[in-house]
Scaffold this active site. Structure first.
Site, PDB file in Angstrom:
ATOM      1  N   TYR A  57       0.945  -1.244  -0.045  1.00 37.63           N
ATOM      2  CA  TYR A  57       0.015   0.109  -0.197  1.00 37.63           C
ATOM      3  C   TYR A  57       0.899   1.331   0.098  1.00 37.63           C
ATOM      4  CZ  TYR A  57       1.327  -0.155   4.783  1.00 37.63           C
ATOM      5  OH  TYR A  57       1.891  -0.199   6.075  1.00 37.63           O
ATOM      6  N   ILE A  67       7.118   4.197   3.278  1.00 34.71           N
ATOM      7  CA  ILE A  67       6.988   3.407   4.274  1.00 34.71           C
ATOM      8  C   ILE A  67       6.189   4.039   5.558  1.00 34.71           C
ATOM      9  CG2 ILE A  67       8.354   1.601   5.742  1.00 34.71           C
ATOM     10  CD1 ILE A  67       8.645   1.179   2.742  1.00 34.71           C
ATOM     11  N   HIS A  68       4.833   3.183   6.146  1.00 37.38           N
ATOM     12  CA  HIS A  68       4.551   3.848   7.287  1.00 37.38           C
ATOM     13  C   HIS A  68       3.521   2.729   7.592  1.00 37.38           C
ATOM     14  CE1 HIS A  68       1.709   4.747   3.934  1.00 37.38           C
ATOM     15  NE2 HIS A  68       0.738   4.904   4.962  1.00 37.38           N
ATOM     16  N   ALA A  69       3.269   3.106   9.050  1.00 36.91           N
ATOM     17  CA  ALA A  69       2.200   2.239   9.873  1.00 36.91           C
ATOM     18  C   ALA A  69       1.147   2.999  10.614  1.00 36.91           C
ATOM     19  CB  ALA A  69       2.819   1.062  10.506  1.00 36.91           C
TER      20      ALA A  69
END
Length: 150
Positions: A57, A67-69
């Protein structure tokens, strides 16, 4: 000090030759934020788990991944990290990414200004190319905090 200078510390910018697949690339890209105390080590697991569940995603454009959450997956303090992979990594088959921008956001809104800067910067594919071809981490940092006027 502009929004990017507040969100991106020079020590969080790195040039890396290559990684052993996409999971290793995520570990490498997030590690400066772990080392700097911006995210807990489990943030790495969060990104990998999310990618397994939802697919890659975070691939926003050719050669570019954000890049991440989620904040509750280990964010301590907002910050960015930038990793340039000389030999890109495939999050999607046949589409190597060389520029990994890692975002640690404490909430849905505090990073909006930086996202605006990133969106403007990367609307131009030449910007991604310029960053990917930078010779040093200092040059990469400078391209982020003083993006060339388009």
């Amino acid at each position: 000090m502009n929004a990017m200078q507040e969100m991106l510390k020079r020590e969080n910018v790195q040039l890396v030759d290559s990684c052993e697949g996409w999971q290793d690339a995520i570990r490498v890209a997030v590690q400066p934020l772990v080392d700097g105390g911006y995210v807990k080590p489990e943030y790495i697991d969060g990104v990998i788990e999310n990618a397994r569940k939802f697919g890659p995603y975070f691939v926003l454009a050719p050669d570019l991944a954000l890049i991440h959450a989620r904040p509750e997956q280990g964010v301590i303090k907002r910050q960015l990290a930038v990793t340039v992979l000389r030999r890109g990594v495939e999050f999607k088959a046949g589409e190597p990414c060389r520029l990994l921008v890692t975002l640690a956001a404490e909430d849905p809104n505090s990073h909006i200004d930086v996202m605006r800067v990133l969106a403007t910067m990367f609307a131009n594919p030449d910007s991604v190319e310029r960053v990917c071809n930078a010779k040093t981490a200092d040059e990469v940092y400078d391209l982020f905090v003083n993006p060339p006027k388009v």
